[in-house]
Design a protein around this motif. Structure first.
Motif, PDB file in Angstrom:
ATOM      1  N   GLU A  62      18.883  -6.750   4.284  1.00  0.00           N
ATOM      2  CA  GLU A  62      17.426  -6.766   4.274  1.00  0.00           C
ATOM      3  C   GLU A  62      16.863  -7.637   5.395  1.00  0.00           C
TER       4      GLU A  62
ATOM      5  N   GLU B 165      14.092   6.876   7.352  1.00  0.00           N
ATOM      6  CA  GLU B 165      15.497   6.506   7.412  1.00  0.00           C
ATOM      7  C   GLU B 165      16.141   7.207   8.602  1.00  0.00           C
TER       8      GLU B 165
ATOM      9  N   TRP C   2      12.319  -3.799   7.031  1.00  0.00           N
ATOM     10  CA  TRP C   2      13.304  -2.745   7.224  1.00  0.00           C
ATOM     11  C   TRP C   2      14.689  -3.275   6.854  1.00  0.00           C
ATOM     12  N   ASP C   3      15.585  -2.348   6.554  1.00  0.00           N
ATOM     13  CA  ASP C   3      16.950  -2.685   6.164  1.00  0.00           C
ATOM     14  C   ASP C   3      17.930  -2.045   7.127  1.00  0.00           C
TER      15      ASP C   3
ATOM     16  N   ARG D 250      16.518   1.724   7.481  1.00  0.00           N
ATOM     17  CA  ARG D 250      15.404   2.337   6.765  1.00  0.00           C
ATOM     18  C   ARG D 250      14.257   1.340   6.685  1.00  0.00           C
TER      19      ARG D 250
ATOM     20  N   TYR E 132      11.629  -0.663   4.553  1.00  0.00           N
ATOM     21  CA  TYR E 132      11.685  -1.128   3.161  1.00  0.00           C
ATOM     22  C   TYR E 132      10.756  -2.332   2.995  1.00  0.00           C
TER      23      TYR E 132
ATOM     24  N   GLN F 129      10.575  -1.632  -3.572  1.00  0.00           N
ATOM     25  CA  GLN F 129      11.199  -0.452  -4.162  1.00  0.00           C
ATOM     26  C   GLN F 129      10.185   0.630  -4.512  1.00  0.00           C
TER      27      GLN F 129
ATOM     28  N   SER G   2      23.463  -2.656  -2.760  1.00  0.00           N
ATOM     29  CA  SER G   2      22.701  -1.568  -2.128  1.00  0.00           C
ATOM     30  C   SER G   2      23.364  -1.018  -0.876  1.00  0.00           C
TER      31      SER G   2
ATOM     32  N   ASP H 292       7.737   1.711  -2.437  1.00  0.00           N
ATOM     33  CA  ASP H 292       7.074   2.134  -1.195  1.00  0.00           C
ATOM     34  C   ASP H 292       6.602   3.579  -1.300  1.00  0.00           C
TER      35      ASP H 292
ATOM     36  N   ARG I  38       8.725   6.327   3.417  1.00  0.00           N
ATOM     37  CA  ARG I  38       9.960   5.735   3.922  1.00  0.00           C
ATOM     38  C   ARG I  38      10.488   6.566   5.088  1.00  0.00           C
TER      39      ARG I  38
END
Length: 829
Positions: free
Chosen positions: A444, A484, A448-449, A472, A474, A477, A440, A479, A482
């Protein structure tokens, strides 16, 4: 290759048998030469296999057998007594039977296309192929059970003792032996699905209704499951080409097969009370996309009863050592054959060596409950935009006991238990997380990522060294909203840049999405003809380390956007948006100046522009996973795209400078041309109505980097051609190594031949020329279409592509380049 495929390697390379009888070895003749395609069966049964082109075989069964029978036309049948339940190093010698040699046709090496009984049978298959299967009915329906599996293969003592598996040693209690290759493997993933399939051949449509789905260990990772499913494509052996992994293989029962295969008629017998012939086939040449194996065909309907297909080790596919396909058919109404089983197995590996470790990915499909000629309304087949079908993922055990058409083996049942235990170990989660980052690009954290990590560093003439940090929200998948954003700093201009975007799924059923964002950054404009209001995106041309010539034509942009998007039909979206832009030069050597008075005495170097737009896009055949505000495309590049944009520039709103109208059309079409390879064609066209300055015109996208940039002209400099009306076309083709495969000494490199041609015609009005005060010479390719062509070699070291580009005309343009080279890195099949 998409990044999800990289997940397989980084995860499954990062990390007791229950069959009762296992045999393997090699079959040779009196002169110690291997006997290819010999029949190997457990005596008194139809459980068997064929030797490969090197005479090797492997066979296993959960039942106890004590005798192996080996036969091949022209040789005496031989029985081998099995001293133990596991005999993997057999060396079996067959004796030629002279009396039979005079009675049958024997073909060795390249077989004749004339006076060959196997080809006579093949021609009858061609004549009857449309009379068999579901295509012979107006409508059809059936039930399908699908099992996807992934295994770590070649599990030996070195793997078991690896420090990588410290704390996970218990998983090796679940090893098994592959029935095709004979390798020891460790099952690591299984996904089961049951669906009802409906189709109408009169209107050419098909519908799949999922009624059950379960998997081991990755229930929340629907992207991974969708990626696995997309690795297998529906194929029909009666078609001339069988497509998988972006390659088109010649079908052994195709009308073009006699040019690619040798055929040998080897046997005949009753199968399910139907007299059938057995034909062995193998490639006529090396390094081509062909199979080897055999098939049984009925002597009255000339329909395939059973077929085995295996790719050769020299087939030009990256990362795939071998593909094995097995299909079985049954007869309905004493005349029509329908498929009952389809098995597909791919052996992936970083090395092509026979004993190297890798990953098995297997799909088993079983079919039953066929019904025909039950007509349903067209509305029944219309795809739903919103169809999460959550109940299908929550089926209890009794559902699976009832709906499985084939019981799971003991090992397959234990996968569910093993993965539950494995997920509790720190070592497993550490490997899984690293693989997820590689796939990705995000690290993670809780909610958030951080990422994407691939955009952390950059460089250009204005900013110098550039550092970028982004992230972003998170939670999963799916959600419904979002946020970012990113921040970047240039060490040469000492300026901070940023971008932020938020989006929310207002209505899941219509996929009504509201989004808004703002970006302040340095950008190389003019790298795409089609307008972009992407707040977070940035072209590689903006941060290229190595450039050709001067690369100072960068702009500072402050972009704010808001939009509303809806998907009334599957893969058809309507987007209405508004944006406000402030554009000014980022370099003192670059100008976007324009005159602001009729006397052309006053200039402005900044553009402030308000614009509203309506965008229609359609991507037939696109497959996505998830149903949140963001979805992942799982078959990227395998579907056409149509894009229509109407933009309206409005003066005086928020200090906007210009009134104009702009219409743009974009069309992209991938094309698989059978055995000739894969092409891609794209067309762009646009026209602007009204007087606008250089910063708002349509710049023909040049490329002054050494890297491939999509739909650019690599021999053009930035801003070499500028238009307000244009038509552009690009055509690229890969022969997938078909030509190199015929050159001795080159074929073993598995290189790919690449060709391309691109052209653009454009105009610029006199009014827009007079408005410009930048000092650049605004020219358009209006005398004749400007064109380039290219020749390239791909698959260098399996990751590198190099193209040489040549200018076709307009050599008299100042500083014009006549030649360019670009490189592209990537993981491709």
């Amino acid at each position: 290759m998409n990044k999800s495929f990289l997940f397989i390697f980084l995860f499954f390379f990062g990390i007791s048998s229950f069959a009762q009888t296992k045999v393997g070895g090699v079959v040779i003749d009196d002169s110690e030469k291997p006997v290819a395609f010999a029949n190997v069966v457990f005596k008194g049964t139809r459980t068997g296999t064929n030797t490969n082109e090197n005479g090797k075989f492997y066979l296993q069964s959960e039942k106890d057998y004590d005798t192996l029978e080996i036969s091949f036309i022209g040789y005496k049948t031989k029985d081998i007594f099995l001293k133990s339940s596991t005999s993997l190093d057999l060396r079996i010698s067959l004796e030629e039977e002279a009396s039979q040699l005079d009675e049958v046709f024997i073909f060795k090496g390249k077989t004749s296309k004339k006076n060959n009984p196997a080809i006579d049978i093949l021609k009858k298959i061609w004549a009857h192929r449309r009379e068999n299967g579901i295509k012979s009915f107006d409508q059809y329906s059936y039930k399908e059970y699908e099992k996807l599996e992934m295994d770590l293969n070649t599990v030996d003592s070195a793997v078991m003792n690896s420090r990588l598996f410290k704390g996970m040693e218990f998983i090796f209690n679940y090893t098994d032996t592959n029935s095709v290759t004979g390798k020891t493997y460790l099952p690591l993933f299984i996904n089961e699905a049951v669906s009802n399939i409906y189709g109408d051949n009169k209107i050419g449509t098909r519908k799949e209704v999922l009624i059950g789905n379960r998997n081991s260990g990755f229930s929340q990772n629907q992207n991974l499951i969708s990626m696995f499913k997309n690795m297998y494509e529906d194929y029909d052996i009666y078609r001339n080409y069988i497509k998988f992994y972006d390659k088109a293989f010649v079908s052994p029962v195709s009308t073009t097969g006699i040019d690619s295969y040798n055929y040998v008629l080897t046997d005949s017998t009753y199968i399910d009370n139907k007299w059938c012939y057995n034909i062995v086939y193998y490639p006529r040449r090396q390094n081509e996309l062909t199979f080897k194996g055999d098939f049984w065909v009925n002597d009255t309907t000339w329909a395939i009863k059973k077929i085995d297909m295996e790719t050769s080790l020299d087939a030009n596919i990256n990362w795939v050592k071998q593909v094995n396909i097995q299909q079985e058919y049954k007869v309905l109404n004493d005349s029509v054959f329908v498929i009952t089983k389809d098995f597909f197995m791919a052996d992936f590996g970083l090395s092509e060596k026979e004993g190297s470790r890798g990953v098995y990915i297997k799909r088993t499909q079983l079919f039953e409950d066929y019904q025909f000629d039950k007509e349903r309304p067209v509305s029944f087949y219309q795809a739903q935009v919103y169809n999460p079908n959550l109940a299908a993922y929550q089926r209890e055990d009794d559902f699976w006991v009832k709906n499985r058409m084939e019981q799971l083996s003991r090992n397959e049942q234990d996968i569910y238990v093993m993965l539950d235990s494995l997920k509790e170990t720190k070592a497993f989660n550490r490997i899984y997380n690293l693989a997820s980052i590689a796939q990705s690009g995000f690290v993670e954290f809780n909610g958030w990522d951080y990422g994407p990590i691939y955009s952390t560093f950059g460089y250009n003439d204005v900013e110098g060294m550039r550092l970028r940090f982004g992230g972003r929200t998170y939670f999963g998948q799916n959600d419904p909203w979002r946020i970012e954003g990113y921040g970047a700093y240039g060490f040469k201009d000492n300026k901070f840049k940023y971008g932020i975007l938020g989006k929310v799924l207002v209505d899941p059923k219509s996929r009504l999405i509201l989004s808004a964002g703002n970006r302040r950054d340095v950008e190389q404009l003019g790298t795409s003809l089609t307008n972009s209001t992407d707040v977070l995106g940035r072209s590689l041309a903006s941060s290229s380390v190595i450039n050709v010539g001067d690369n100072d034509k960068l702009s500072s942009i402050n972009l704010s956007t808001v939009s509303l998007e809806i998907e009334p039909l599957k893969n058809f979206t309507l987007r209405v948006g508004a944006n406000y832009r402030n554009i000014k030069p980022a370099s003192p050597t670059f100008s976007l100046d324009y005159f602001v008075d009729k006397d052309r005495t006053m200039v402005n170097s900044e553009i402030n522009q308000t614009e509203v737009s309506t965008i229609l896009s359609f991507s037939p055949g696109r497959e996505v996973s998830g149903y949140g505000v963001e979805r992942n495309v799982v078959n990227g590049g395998d579907f056409p795209t149509i894009f229509l944009n109407y933009s309206l520039g409005i003066k005086d709103i928020l200090g906007s400078d210009f009134n104009y109208k702009k219409v743009q059309l974009f069309y992209d079409q991938p094309i698989l041309i059978g055995g000739l390879g894969r092409s891609n064609f794209s067309l762009e066209a646009g026209k602007t109505y009204g007087e606008i300055p250089l910063g708002l015109l349509s710049v023909v996208p040049g490329n002054q980097t050494y890297f491939a940039l999509y739909n650019t002209f690599p021999v053009l400099n930035f801003y070499e051609f500028v238009t307000d009306t244009y038509v552009s076309a690009h055509f690229n083709h890969s022969f997938n190594g078909r030509l190199f495969a015929r050159i001795p000494g080159v074929r073993d490199l598995n290189l790919r031949e690449l060709v391309g041609i691109r052209a653009v015609y454009g105009e610029i009005s006199e009014e827009n020329r007079l408005l410009d005060a930048s000092g650049l010479v605004l020219r358009a390719p209006d005398d004749a279409p400007y064109y380039e062509y290219s020749l390239g070699v791909g698959n260098i070291f399996k990751i590198l592509r190099i193209d040489a580009h040549f200018r076709g005309n307009y050599f008299n343009v100042p500083d014009a380049r006549s030649f360019a080279i670009t490189a592209e890195f990537g993981f491709d099949f």
